[in-house]
Design an enzyme around this catalytic site. Structure first.
Site, PDB file in Angstrom:
ATOM      1  N   ILE A 166       2.313  31.758  59.895  1.00  0.00           N
ATOM      2  CA  ILE A 166       2.001  31.635  61.474  1.00  0.00           C
ATOM      3  C   ILE A 166       0.610  32.228  61.775  1.00  0.00           C
ATOM      4  CG2 ILE A 166       3.098  31.170  63.641  1.00  0.00           C
ATOM      5  CD1 ILE A 166       5.566  32.238  62.907  1.00  0.00           C
ATOM      6  N   ALA A 188       5.022  40.751  58.570  1.00  0.00           N
ATOM      7  CA  ALA A 188       6.718  41.465  58.236  1.00  0.00           C
ATOM      8  C   ALA A 188       7.057  40.528  57.588  1.00  0.00           C
ATOM      9  CB  ALA A 188       7.106  40.566  59.811  1.00  0.00           C
ATOM     10  N   THR A 225      10.821  37.247  66.487  1.00  0.00           N
ATOM     11  CA  THR A 225      12.514  35.864  66.559  1.00  0.00           C
ATOM     12  C   THR A 225      13.492  35.893  67.742  1.00  0.00           C
ATOM     13  OG1 THR A 225      13.023  34.562  64.753  1.00  0.00           O
ATOM     14  CG2 THR A 225      13.126  37.142  64.850  1.00  0.00           C
ATOM     15  N   ASP A 226      14.190  34.947  67.170  1.00  0.00           N
ATOM     16  CA  ASP A 226      15.348  33.998  68.722  1.00  0.00           C
ATOM     17  C   ASP A 226      16.254  35.078  67.281  1.00  0.00           C
ATOM     18  OD1 ASP A 226      14.759  32.273  65.830  1.00  0.00           O
ATOM     19  OD2 ASP A 226      15.634  30.455  67.232  1.00  0.00           O
ATOM     20  N   GLU A 227      16.502  35.242  66.139  1.00  0.00           N
ATOM     21  CA  GLU A 227      17.534  35.442  65.718  1.00  0.00           C
ATOM     22  C   GLU A 227      18.288  36.863  66.079  1.00  0.00           C
ATOM     23  OE1 GLU A 227      17.336  34.732  61.252  1.00  0.00           O
ATOM     24  OE2 GLU A 227      15.413  32.982  62.133  1.00  0.00           O
ATOM     25  N   TYR A 261      17.142  41.091  58.262  1.00  0.00           N
ATOM     26  CA  TYR A 261      16.286  40.388  58.731  1.00  0.00           C
ATOM     27  C   TYR A 261      15.891  40.350  60.456  1.00  0.00           C
ATOM     28  CZ  TYR A 261      12.783  37.319  61.155  1.00  0.00           C
ATOM     29  OH  TYR A 261      11.838  36.952  61.560  1.00  0.00           O
ATOM     30  N   LYS A 296      13.786  42.979  63.313  1.00  0.00           N
ATOM     31  CA  LYS A 296      12.961  42.209  64.120  1.00  0.00           C
ATOM     32  C   LYS A 296      13.378  43.119  65.404  1.00  0.00           C
ATOM     33  CE  LYS A 296      10.273  40.349  63.958  1.00  0.00           C
ATOM     34  NZ  LYS A 296       8.724  39.893  63.143  1.00  0.00           N
ATOM     35  N   PRO A 305      18.784  22.195  47.654  1.00  0.00           N
ATOM     36  CA  PRO A 305      19.715  23.031  48.076  1.00  0.00           C
ATOM     37  C   PRO A 305      20.220  22.699  49.268  1.00  0.00           C
ATOM     38  CG  PRO A 305      17.966  24.428  47.340  1.00  0.00           C
ATOM     39  CD  PRO A 305      17.850  22.419  47.611  1.00  0.00           C
ATOM     40  N   PRO A 318      25.423  34.223  52.656  1.00  0.00           N
ATOM     41  CA  PRO A 318      26.186  35.611  53.129  1.00  0.00           C
ATOM     42  C   PRO A 318      25.647  35.928  54.883  1.00  0.00           C
ATOM     43  CG  PRO A 318      25.544  36.444  51.106  1.00  0.00           C
ATOM     44  CD  PRO A 318      24.553  35.203  51.934  1.00  0.00           C
TER      45      PRO A 318
HETATM   46  P1  NAD Z   1       5.388  34.910  56.608  1.00  0.00           P
HETATM   47  O1  NAD Z   1       6.259  35.661  55.670  1.00  0.00           O
HETATM   48  O2  NAD Z   1       4.866  34.036  56.105  1.00  0.00           O
HETATM   49  O3  NAD Z   1       3.609  36.053  56.971  1.00  0.00           O
HETATM   50  C1  NAD Z   1       3.886  37.940  57.001  1.00  0.00           C
HETATM   51  C2  NAD Z   1       2.649  38.242  56.499  1.00  0.00           C
HETATM   52  O4  NAD Z   1       3.014  39.621  57.114  1.00  0.00           O
HETATM   53  C3  NAD Z   1       2.180  37.654  54.960  1.00  0.00           C
HETATM   54  O5  NAD Z   1       0.707  37.443  54.956  1.00  0.00           O
HETATM   55  C4  NAD Z   1       2.605  39.382  54.516  1.00  0.00           C
HETATM   56  O6  NAD Z   1       1.286  39.631  53.945  1.00  0.00           O
HETATM   57  C5  NAD Z   1       2.303  40.097  55.920  1.00  0.00           C
HETATM   58  N1  NAD Z   1       2.892  41.985  55.612  1.00  0.00           N
HETATM   59  C6  NAD Z   1       3.934  41.599  55.480  1.00  0.00           C
HETATM   60  N2  NAD Z   1       3.810  43.012  55.005  1.00  0.00           N
HETATM   61  C7  NAD Z   1       3.034  43.303  55.667  1.00  0.00           C
HETATM   62  C8  NAD Z   1       2.525  45.273  56.420  1.00  0.00           C
HETATM   63  N3  NAD Z   1       3.050  46.035  55.524  1.00  0.00           N
HETATM   64  N4  NAD Z   1       1.444  45.332  56.369  1.00  0.00           N
HETATM   65  C9  NAD Z   1       0.218  44.293  56.384  1.00  0.00           C
HETATM   66  N5  NAD Z   1       0.762  42.514  56.464  1.00  0.00           N
HETATM   67  C10 NAD Z   1       2.068  42.775  56.459  1.00  0.00           C
HETATM   68  O7  NAD Z   1       5.766  35.287  58.028  1.00  0.00           O
HETATM   69  P2  NAD Z   1       5.539  34.294  59.192  1.00  0.00           P
HETATM   70  O8  NAD Z   1       6.426  32.890  59.005  1.00  0.00           O
HETATM   71  O9  NAD Z   1       4.270  33.855  59.539  1.00  0.00           O
HETATM   72  O10 NAD Z   1       5.688  35.129  60.510  1.00  0.00           O
HETATM   73  C11 NAD Z   1       4.964  35.588  61.654  1.00  0.00           C
HETATM   74  C12 NAD Z   1       5.877  36.584  62.359  1.00  0.00           C
HETATM   75  O11 NAD Z   1       6.458  35.163  63.518  1.00  0.00           O
HETATM   76  C13 NAD Z   1       6.930  37.492  61.811  1.00  0.00           C
HETATM   77  O12 NAD Z   1       7.073  38.508  62.510  1.00  0.00           O
HETATM   78  C14 NAD Z   1       8.104  36.351  62.155  1.00  0.00           C
HETATM   79  O13 NAD Z   1       9.483  37.388  62.462  1.00  0.00           O
HETATM   80  C15 NAD Z   1       7.551  35.822  63.264  1.00  0.00           C
HETATM   81  N6  NAD Z   1       8.771  34.775  63.012  1.00  0.00           N
HETATM   82  C16 NAD Z   1       8.363  33.795  61.871  1.00  0.00           C
HETATM   83  C17 NAD Z   1       9.203  32.516  62.725  1.00  0.00           C
HETATM   84  C18 NAD Z   1       9.192  31.312  61.559  1.00  0.00           C
HETATM   85  O14 NAD Z   1       9.929  30.471  61.451  1.00  0.00           O
HETATM   86  N7  NAD Z   1       8.082  31.265  60.632  1.00  0.00           N
HETATM   87  C19 NAD Z   1       9.751  32.075  63.843  1.00  0.00           C
HETATM   88  C20 NAD Z   1       9.329  33.240  64.771  1.00  0.00           C
HETATM   89  C21 NAD Z   1       8.889  34.367  64.392  1.00  0.00           C
HETATM   90  P1  TYD Z   2      15.516  28.998  56.754  1.00  0.00           P
HETATM   91  O1  TYD Z   2      14.241  27.870  56.434  1.00  0.00           O
HETATM   92  O2  TYD Z   2      15.568  30.657  55.289  1.00  0.00           O
HETATM   93  O3  TYD Z   2      15.153  30.312  58.331  1.00  0.00           O
HETATM   94  P2  TYD Z   2      16.254  30.987  59.068  1.00  0.00           P
HETATM   95  O4  TYD Z   2      17.496  31.543  58.083  1.00  0.00           O
HETATM   96  O5  TYD Z   2      15.480  32.041  59.905  1.00  0.00           O
HETATM   97  O6  TYD Z   2      16.915  30.010  59.924  1.00  0.00           O
HETATM   98  O7  TYD Z   2      16.590  27.898  56.918  1.00  0.00           O
HETATM   99  C1  TYD Z   2      16.608  27.422  57.889  1.00  0.00           C
HETATM  100  C2  TYD Z   2      18.446  26.887  58.245  1.00  0.00           C
HETATM  101  O8  TYD Z   2      17.614  26.343  56.439  1.00  0.00           O
HETATM  102  C3  TYD Z   2      19.070  28.216  57.470  1.00  0.00           C
HETATM  103  O9  TYD Z   2      20.433  27.774  58.854  1.00  0.00           O
HETATM  104  C4  TYD Z   2      19.061  27.841  55.821  1.00  0.00           C
HETATM  105  C5  TYD Z   2      19.681  26.638  55.819  1.00  0.00           C
HETATM  106  N1  TYD Z   2      18.249  26.801  54.296  1.00  0.00           N
HETATM  107  C6  TYD Z   2      19.920  25.731  53.234  1.00  0.00           C
HETATM  108  O10 TYD Z   2      20.820  25.315  53.334  1.00  0.00           O
HETATM  109  N2  TYD Z   2      19.105  25.761  51.800  1.00  0.00           N
HETATM  110  C7  TYD Z   2      17.909  26.605  51.359  1.00  0.00           C
HETATM  111  O11 TYD Z   2      17.866  26.656  50.288  1.00  0.00           O
HETATM  112  C8  TYD Z   2      17.444  27.875  52.586  1.00  0.00           C
HETATM  113  C9  TYD Z   2      16.461  28.234  51.885  1.00  0.00           C
HETATM  114  C10 TYD Z   2      17.493  27.316  54.055  1.00  0.00           C
END
Ligand code: NAD
Ligand code: TYD
Length: 355
Positions: free
Chosen positions: A13, A83, A134-136, A160, A164, A215, A292
């Site tokens: 993101i 993160a 996150t919404d989680e 996780y 957060k 999967p 889990p």
């Molecule tokens: P991502 O895992 O793709 O990227 C995380 C980035 O943070 C990586 O580039 C990593 O190198 C960097 N990072 C990790 N630890 C670090 C540290 N200690 N110091 C500096 N950099 C560090 O994550 P994303 O999917 O881009 O998510 C970005 C943010 O948005 C996160 O805070 C996540 O919780 C939040 N978020 C993600 C989603 C989603 O669906 N991906 C949804 C809601 C919120």
């Molecule tokens: P994920 O992309 O890991 O996001 P989050 O757990 O943060 O929502 O997973 C999205 C949904 O897909 C979640 O309900 C778990 C499920 N999932 C599978 O069924 N198979 C998989 O291999 C993965 C990675 C996720």
């Protein structure tokens, strides 16, 4: 033009946000990223000659480094994307989630507080610290329950989500205690280009292209609310410009889908784009033992950000998913780079015992 320090900008993101911000000349950007397995500097390669973008490899946990960068670049805002983000990894090894998401966010807040307290009154008032969450943190919903609102009590279920949630609480505390001008956004599942393929959508696309099984945990009826990453980035931009300090904003796609539906939609797109005789990609679907503590349903009520800031998602899921599949097809060099030995080890760790 304002200068923004972005953390975690080499991830999914953050990188999409930085690219959008530079394309639109929203801000000068300083990107601090630790470069964990989830990052990819290739994401930002097109900015290599952009003098308004600077990359620094560093950890948000390092108060000295962050303080040095804040003093040097004098940003008007910080956006904290950094993160550990994958629920399955947080189940295998929660420690790094506590270190980065909780202690790291705390140390980032400390460095920010020291910097902010030294600013002039006017600069203090204009400064923003936006924490991307996150919404989680809200836990799991049944199919009948109403969507998460900003005042829904926190009930995190995975390591996780707990990490957060803890970070969100520290951000809240820094606003209430020190008056640091914070903003928090709680967003639903993002999808789109440049997402590391451990997450459901890119994992499904890449496995299907490799002819590997797809999967699906449990019965595939878990529900997520999917938002296109660019819609999320635009929401963040609006919140940083117009959000009310100390407030939180829920961001969602108004797009609840079961995991099975998501995977079937990807298969249908691939059947059309890369057809194979007498074969559908959906034949690769494989139900595997559940994660889990797997949250059943997430849903976001995003009426606050719509009402107060005029934001709503623009991309529809079918077109967004098609663009996403096409991006992975068009970027095989990126895919090859992230499918390294370390990623293969992760696949073994997470999926081998599930067969
Ligand atoms: P991502 O895992 O793709 O990227 C995380 C980035 O943070 C990586 O580039 C990593 O190198 C960097 N990072 C990790 N630890 C670090 C540290 N200690 N110091 C500096 N950099 C560090 O994550 P994303 O999917 O881009 O998510 C970005 C943010 O948005 C996160 O805070 C996540 O919780 C939040 N978020 C993600 C989603 C989603 O669906 N991906 C949804 C809601 C919120
Ligand atoms: P994920 O992309 O890991 O996001 P989050 O757990 O943060 O929502 O997973 C999205 C949904 O897909 C979640 O309900 C778990 C499920 N999932 C599978 O069924 N198979 C998989 O291999 C993965 C990675 C996720």
């Amino acid at each position: 033009m304002q200068t923004v320090l972005v953390t975690g900008g080499a991830g999914f993101i953050g990188a999409n946000f930085i690219l959008l911000a530079r394309q639109n000349n929203w801000f000068n950007i300083i990107n601090v990223d630790k470069l964990t397995y989830a990052s990819n500097l290739e994401n930002l390669a097109e900015l290599q000659n952009d003098t308004n973008y600077h990359f620094v490899q560093g950890d948000i946990d390092n108060v000295e480094l962050v303080s040095y960068l804040l003093d040097k670049y004098q940003p008007n805002a910080i956006i904290n994307f950094a993160a550990e983000t994958h629920v399955d990894r947080s189940i295998f090894s929660p420690q790094t989630f506590i270190q980065t998401n909780v202690v790291g966010t705390f140390n980032l807040l400390e460095a920010t507080r020291f910097y902010w307290q030294k600013l002039s009154l006017q600069n203090q008032q204009q400064f923003r610290f936006l924490h991307v969450s996150t919404d989680e943190v809200y836990g799991s919903l049944s199919t009948q329950e109403p969507a998460f609102r900003e005042d829904t009590p926190y009930a995190p279920n995975s390591p996780y989500a707990a990490s957060k949630a803890a970070a969100d609480h520290f951000v809240r505390a820094y606003y209430h205690t020190y008056k640091l001008p914070t903003l928090t956004t709680n967003c639903s599942n993002n999808y789109g280009m440049r997402q590391f393929p451990e997450k459901l959508i890119p994992l499904t696309i890449l496995n299907a292209l490799d002819g590997k099984s797809l999967p699906i945990y449990g019965d595939g009826q878990n529900i997520r609310d999917w938002l296109y990453v660019i819609d999320h980035c635009e929401a963040i931009y609006l919140v940083i410009q117009q959000g009310k300090i100390g407030e939180t904003y829920n961001i969602g796609g108004l797009n609840e889908q079961t995991n099975l539906t998501v995977v079937k939609k990807i298969c249908a797109i691939l059947d059309e784009l890369i057809p194979k005789p007498n074969f559908s990609y959906s034949s690769l679907i494989n139900f595997v033992p559940d994660r889990p503590g797997h949250d059943r349903r997430y849903a976001i009520d995003c009426s606050k950000i719509r009402r107060d800031l005029g934001w709503q998602p623009k991309e529809n899921f079918d077109s967004g998913l098609r663009k996403t599949v096409q991006w992975y097809l068009d970027n095989s060099a990126w895919v090859n780079q992230v499918s390294s030995g370390a990623y293969q080890n992760w696949l073994k760790q997470n999926y081998e015992n599930r067969k």
